[in-house]
Design a protein around this motif. Structure first.
Motif, short mmCIF file in Angstrom:
data_model
loop_
_atom_site.label_atom_id
_atom_site.label_comp_id
_atom_site.label_asym_id
_atom_site.label_seq_id
_atom_site.Cartn_x
_atom_site.Cartn_y
_atom_site.Cartn_z
N ARG A 26 0.80 -1.11 -0.24
CA ARG A 26 0.23 -0.20 0.02
C ARG A 26 0.84 1.44 0.06
NH1 ARG A 26 -2.41 -2.33 4.42
NH2 ARG A 26 -3.79 -3.83 3.72
N ASP A 29 2.49 1.56 -3.50
CA ASP A 29 1.60 1.77 -4.60
C ASP A 29 0.11 2.25 -4.12
OD1 ASP A 29 0.16 1.82 -7.02
OD2 ASP A 29 -0.29 -0.45 -7.17
N GLU A 31 -2.07 3.98 -5.08
CA GLU A 31 -3.23 3.91 -6.02
C GLU A 31 -3.80 2.59 -6.03
OE1 GLU A 31 -2.20 5.13 -9.88
OE2 GLU A 31 -1.26 7.13 -9.14
N SER A 32 -3.49 1.63 -5.61
CA SER A 32 -4.24 0.30 -5.69
C SER A 32 -5.31 0.31 -4.95
CB SER A 32 -3.21 -0.89 -5.33
OG SER A 32 -2.96 -0.76 -4.15
N SER A 34 -7.70 2.71 -4.54
CA SER A 34 -8.32 3.54 -5.36
C SER A 34 -8.88 2.73 -6.66
CB SER A 34 -8.29 5.08 -5.74
OG SER A 34 -7.02 5.00 -6.79
N ASP A 35 -8.04 1.88 -6.92
CA ASP A 35 -8.35 1.11 -8.10
C ASP A 35 -9.30 -0.11 -7.75
OD1 ASP A 35 -6.71 2.47 -9.88
OD2 ASP A 35 -5.07 1.17 -9.81
N LYS A 38 -12.76 1.45 -7.44
CA LYS A 38 -13.38 1.66 -8.64
C LYS A 38 -13.83 0.32 -9.17
CE LYS A 38 -10.70 5.60 -9.99
NZ LYS A 38 -9.54 6.11 -11.05
#
Length: 69
Positions: A26, A29, A31-32, A34-35, A38
């Motif tokens: 975490r 990365d 953004e993982s 939030s990905d 999504k």
């Protein structure tokens, strides 16, 4: 015998917990997460769409059946 015990203690101290690994992932990365959020939203929308379409077909079939009575 003491040497085996020392080796085991050395191996035990090198073991990394899952929590530490995921924390590092975490951190490296960010953004993982939030990905993942999504993709969860997209999956929820897809499931709700399928449920809506099946409900619409069911309502249509009930209306056709009632119309024939």
């Amino acid at each position: 015998m003491p040497r085996d015990k020392e080796q085991k203690e050395a191996n035990d101290s090198e073991i990394i917990s899952d929590r530490e690994v995921w924390s590092a992932i975490r951190y490296l990365d960010p953004e993982s997460e939030s990905d993942r959020r999504k993709s969860n939203i997209a999956a929820a929308i897809a499931v709700l769409s399928i449920v809506f379409m099946l409900s619409a077909v069911l309502v249509y079939l009930v209306l056709v059946y009632l119309h024939e009575l």
